[in-house]
Structure formats: C-alpha cells, structure tokens
Write a protein that holds these residues in place. Structure first.
Motif, PDB file in Angstrom:
ATOM      1  N   VAL A   1       0.808  -1.159  -0.222  1.00  0.00           N
ATOM      2  CA  VAL A   1       0.106   0.002  -0.048  1.00  0.00           C
ATOM      3  C   VAL A   1       0.727   1.247   0.007  1.00  0.00           C
ATOM      4  O   VAL A   1       0.298   2.444   0.028  1.00  0.00           O
ATOM      5  N   SER A   2       2.225   1.178  -0.075  1.00  0.00           N
ATOM      6  CA  SER A   2       3.045   2.322   0.331  1.00  0.00           C
ATOM      7  C   SER A   2       2.849   3.058  -1.103  1.00  0.00           C
ATOM      8  O   SER A   2       3.484   4.272  -0.956  1.00  0.00           O
ATOM      9  N   MET A   3       2.345   2.688  -2.153  1.00  0.00           N
ATOM     10  CA  MET A   3       2.530   3.518  -3.387  1.00  0.00           C
ATOM     11  C   MET A   3       1.048   3.917  -3.739  1.00  0.00           C
ATOM     12  O   MET A   3       0.759   4.498  -4.649  1.00  0.00           O
ATOM     13  N   ASN A   4       0.112   3.782  -2.869  1.00  0.00           N
ATOM     14  CA  ASN A   4      -1.352   4.267  -2.966  1.00  0.00           C
ATOM     15  C   ASN A   4      -1.339   5.601  -3.344  1.00  0.00           C
ATOM     16  O   ASN A   4      -0.808   6.468  -2.794  1.00  0.00           O
ATOM     17  N   ASP A   5      -2.093   6.130  -4.047  1.00  0.00           N
ATOM     18  CA  ASP A   5      -3.087   5.594  -5.047  1.00  0.00           C
ATOM     19  C   ASP A   5      -2.659   5.478  -6.627  1.00  0.00           C
ATOM     20  O   ASP A   5      -3.228   5.090  -7.411  1.00  0.00           O
ATOM     21  N   THR A   6      -1.199   5.646  -6.328  1.00  0.00           N
ATOM     22  CA  THR A   6      -0.533   5.783  -7.959  1.00  0.00           C
ATOM     23  C   THR A   6      -0.538   4.029  -8.372  1.00  0.00           C
ATOM     24  O   THR A   6      -0.755   3.888  -9.376  1.00  0.00           O
ATOM     25  N   LEU A   7      -0.261   3.394  -7.442  1.00  0.00           N
ATOM     26  CA  LEU A   7      -0.323   1.833  -7.714  1.00  0.00           C
ATOM     27  C   LEU A   7      -0.939   1.192  -6.484  1.00  0.00           C
ATOM     28  O   LEU A   7      -0.581   1.098  -5.307  1.00  0.00           O
ATOM     29  N   MET A   8      -1.935   0.304  -6.944  1.00  0.00           N
ATOM     30  CA  MET A   8      -3.039  -0.301  -5.762  1.00  0.00           C
ATOM     31  C   MET A   8      -2.602  -1.654  -5.989  1.00  0.00           C
ATOM     32  O   MET A   8      -2.314  -2.399  -6.855  1.00  0.00           O
ATOM     33  N   ASP A   9      -3.169  -2.411  -4.842  1.00  0.00           N
ATOM     34  CA  ASP A   9      -2.980  -3.861  -4.643  1.00  0.00           C
ATOM     35  C   ASP A   9      -3.639  -4.371  -5.892  1.00  0.00           C
ATOM     36  O   ASP A   9      -4.821  -4.215  -6.112  1.00  0.00           O
TER      37      ASP A   9
END
Length: 239
Positions: free
Chosen positions: A32-40
């Motif tokens: 979750v550390s790149m939310n919301d650029t990269l989502m699970d």
C-alpha cells in the motif's frame, strides 16, 4: 529425431524467455506504500536498460551490480525497483532526489533544492509555477511532486517520527532518495537513507491498473497495521 527436436525447441524457448526476462519483467503490486498511484493487484512492467543494465535477479538471488552503469540517466520522478538493505526482495518507490540534491521534511511537507543550488531552484519554481519557500539559507521547492503525481497523505495514520520531520540532507554521490507516494505509510529513504545506485535494479515503464468496483477498492487496506515496525538499518556503504 522428434524427441531431440522437441528438446531443442524447448531449449530455444527457455533461452529466449531468459534473455527477454533479463530486460523486461512484470510484477504484481502487493503493498500500500504507493497508493493511489499503484494499488494492490496492479501490474507493472519494468525495464533493465534505459537507466543502466543491472545483473538481473533470478529465483530470489540478487547480485547488487550493474553490467552497464548509467547513473546519470535516472530522473527525478522515476518509479524504480530496488532492493532493501536487509530484505531479499524488490520494493517500488519514486525517486525524489538525485545525487547533489538537498531535501528536508517539516510537518509532512517535502522540500527539495535542485543540485543544492538555491538560485537554480528558484528559477525552476518560477518557470513551472511551483511554490518556493526560503529556509535554511536558500530557496526550496515545496511539495513539488504533489503537483504532478498522486501523492497521498492521511492524517488518521499515526506513524514514526521519520514520517513527519527529516533534517536537511544532501544526497551523496552515487545515491538516490526514494519515497512512496503514500507518504504516511511508506518505509523508504527516510528510514534507511539514500539508496546506492547498484541496489537499483529496474525502472517502471508501464502500469496496468486492475479495474475495480467501489466495494473492491474500498476493501483495499488504507495502511499497514505493522508499519511502525520499520527497518532503520542503512545500506552498507551509508553507515
């Protein structure tokens, strides 16, 4: 004859896959550390040539060395896959500062001075309409990435002190300062320091966002309950 032909074709296929896999790979996001650029669940394509050709990792074996070094090609804003100093896996973070840049963080606001040059930083701010503030004897860009990228803060997340304040720091030669876009829930350079070039393996060049309905995206955790248990050990050559 037929068996030998099949074996040969399998060998060629594996050889081609091995060569292609050394330069282009696909990873599934599970953090979750790149939310919301990269989502699970998102898929990212990474490449191993434009920022240097690194010895590729296979089967969890890492060799922290470049075959062809191109450190000068890493750019601010790059999404990079790198190895954590004490972890045998790759992390994805954004490069927010290059060698020679100066950074600090105050009350969760991120400040950047380009190349340690106050005048250059002010010219950049005026040219692109980014807020600049005067502090520590010079001009700094305030939250420059928040204007162009999906930088997320969540006041409900209570984390370690490193997430709030970072003292003025000059990025040493051959190192890069990497941070997650979900700034309140990312174990990154604020904890283990600037990342040496040889620990940076790949660059993200394409992202496939998994289509999600409202309930599915709402079910994705907004923060890691174990985040306070971070690793503060620096890289070997940064001690």
């Amino acid at each position: 004859m037929r068996v030998s032909r099949i074996v040969f074709l399998l060998f060629v296929i594996l050889l081609v896959l091995g060569i292609v896999g050394a330069f282009v790979r696909v990873y599934r996001v599970s953090d979750v550390s790149m939310n919301d650029t990269l989502m699970d669940g998102d898929l990212v394509w990474v490449e191993n040539f434009s920022r240097g050709i690194h010895v590729p990792d296979y089967f969890g074996i890492f060799v922290d060395r470049h075959i062809l070094a191109r450190p000068g090609r890493i750019e601010r804003g790059d999404l990079l896959a790198f190895r954590h100093p004490l972890d045998s896996r790759l992390y994805l973070k954004r490069c927010v500062a290059l060698p020679g840049d100066r950074i600090f963080e105050k009350d969760k606001d991120f400040y950047l001075q380009l190349g340690g040059d106050s005048a250059r930083t002010l010219r950049f701010a005026e040219r692109y309409g980014i807020e600049a503030v005067r502090a520590h004897g010079g001009w700094w860009l305030k939250n420059p990435y928040a204007r162009f990228y999906n930088i997320l803060h969540d006041p409900s997340v209570v984390g370690p002190a490193e997430l709030i304040d970072v003292p003025p720091t000059t990025i040493p030669a051959g190192h890069y300062y990497l941070m997650g876009d979900f700034r309140d829930n990312s174990t990154d350079s604020r904890f283990f320091g600037p990342v040496p070039y040889d620990f940076i393996y790949y660059r993200v060049f394409w992202i496939w966002h998994r289509p999600l309905g409202l309930e599915a995206i709402a079910a994705i955790p907004r923060f890691d309950l174990f985040h306070p248990q971070v690793i503060r050990t620096p890289y070997p050559d940064s001690r």
